[in-house]
Design an enzyme around this catalytic site. Sequence first.
Site, PDB file in Angstrom:
ATOM      1  N   GLY A 235       0.827  -1.208   0.000  1.00 21.12           N
ATOM      2  CA  GLY A 235       0.000   0.000   0.000  1.00 21.12           C
ATOM      3  C   GLY A 235       0.854   1.247   0.000  1.00 21.12           C
ATOM      4  N   GLY A 236       1.992   1.189  -0.705  1.00 20.59           N
ATOM      5  CA  GLY A 236       2.997   2.250  -0.628  1.00 20.59           C
ATOM      6  C   GLY A 236       2.772   3.438  -1.528  1.00 20.59           C
ATOM      7  CG  ASP A 260      -1.267   1.379  -3.364  1.00 18.07           C
ATOM      8  OD1 ASP A 260      -2.486   1.106  -3.331  1.00 18.07           O
ATOM      9  OD2 ASP A 260      -0.736   2.208  -2.617  1.00 18.07           O
ATOM     10  CG  ASP A 279      -7.520  -5.596  -2.738  1.00 18.23           C
ATOM     11  OD1 ASP A 279      -7.223  -5.267  -1.568  1.00 18.23           O
ATOM     12  OD2 ASP A 279      -8.694  -5.632  -3.140  1.00 18.23           O
ATOM     13  CG  HIS A 299      -2.990   6.093  10.208  1.00 17.46           C
ATOM     14  ND1 HIS A 299      -2.194   7.198  10.396  1.00 17.46           N
ATOM     15  CD2 HIS A 299      -3.265   6.080   8.880  1.00 17.46           C
ATOM     16  CE1 HIS A 299      -2.006   7.822   9.254  1.00 17.46           C
ATOM     17  NE2 HIS A 299      -2.644   7.161   8.319  1.00 17.46           N
TER      18      HIS A 299
END
Length: 390
Positions: A235-236, A260, A279, A299
Site C-alpha cells: 500500500g505504498g 498498491d 489488493d 491508521h
Amino acid sequence: MASNSELATKFKIVSDEAIKALKGNGSIEREDVLREARRVVQQLQAPVDYALRMVWAPVELAAAATACEMGIFSSLAHGNKPMTTEEIARSSKGGDVLLVQRIIQALAAHGLVDQTDERHYLANDITRDFTTPGRHGSAMTQMFSMRAYSALPWFLRKNGYKSPASLRECCWQEVYEGDGTIWEWMKEYPEMGRYFNDYMAAARPYTSSALGEEFPFGRLFEGSKKDDVVFVDVGGGHGHQAVSLRKSFPKERGRFILQDLPQVVDGKVLDDVEVMAHDMMKEQPVKGARAYYFRGVLHDHDDPVCRDFLQQIVKVMSRDSRLLVHDVIIDDFMPSVQSVRQDLGLMCLFAGRERTKAQMKALLESVGLAVVETYKAGPEKWSITEARLS
C-alpha cells in the site's frame, strides 16, 4: 525575585536566542523547545483567550485556503517586495480590492504574511510555504474534511457515544449524503482528490526523517542476496519510502517491491524498485520477504479491518520475516498535539485511529505476531513497530 518587567526581558532574550539557533532545523532540541513554548502559551493564557483562539481557528484556515485559491500568497511571494492591497488584487483571482484587503489583513493578523506599514504587506517564510502544492493541498483537504469534523458531536449523540467502526458509518456520511466513502467521493470530484494527493505527498517530510535512519535495516537485510526479496512496501502509493530506502542498499542486497492497487501503480516505473499491482485484502503473492512494510495504512482502519489484511501477511512470513508498521504511536503521557488531532480526524473521515503502544501490541498479537521493538526518531515523529511470528 525578578520583577515582571525583568522576567519579560529575559524571556524575550532567551526566545530570540532559541529562534536564531533552532529555526528551520529538524533537531530533537527544536521539537523540545516547541513543546515547551506551546505549554508556556497555554499556561499564560486566560481561559477565555484559549477558548477564543480554539473556536475561531476554522476561520483562520478558511482565510488561508481562500488565499491559496485566489493566488494571494503567490502574488506576494513572486513580488518579493512590500505590496499594496491594490497591487496584490491586480495579480489575484477576481481583482476585488475590498475582498483582498479583508483576506490579507486576516493573514497578517495570524502571521501568515508580514505587514510593513499601514498600506504594505510582505511575504515571509510561511507565505512562501503556502505557495507550494503540498500546503495548498493540505489547506483544501482540511476544508472539505472540516465538514466531517463538525458532525462529530451529533454523530456520537446519535450512535450512543460509541467509536465508529465502519468506513461507511462514520461522520463523513453525516455531511456527505449516502453511504459513500471519502475515497469514492474523491473519485467523483477528482480536483479534491488531487488536493488530497498533494497533501499526502508533502506530509511525509514533516512526519519522517530518512527511512534508513529510523530503523536498523542493515541488521534485517544481513546476508541477503541479489534475488532475495528484502523489502515489500504494501500500500505504498507512489513509492517514496521504497525509493528512499533503496538508495542505501544496492541491488546486490536484494529486491525491493512496491505494491498498491492497479489504479495507483499502473504505468509507474521506479529506479531499482519493482512495481506490483496488489489488493492487500487478497492473498499476498510475495512469500518469505525480509520486511513487509506498512506506512500510514493501519491508521486508516479499525482493528477488524486491519486483522483482515494483516492475516494475509502472516500467512506468507517466514521465521526471518518482519512486519514493520510505520504509524503514529500516541504517547501514554503528554501525547503530542498532532497525534491526537490525527486520531480524531481519522475517526471522523475513515473510522480509523491512531494507536497507543499497548493498542498496537494487542492488534498485532491478535493475528499471531509478537512485537520485537518500537523505534521512534523524535518526539513528533512517527514510530516503526517491528513484529515477528510469535
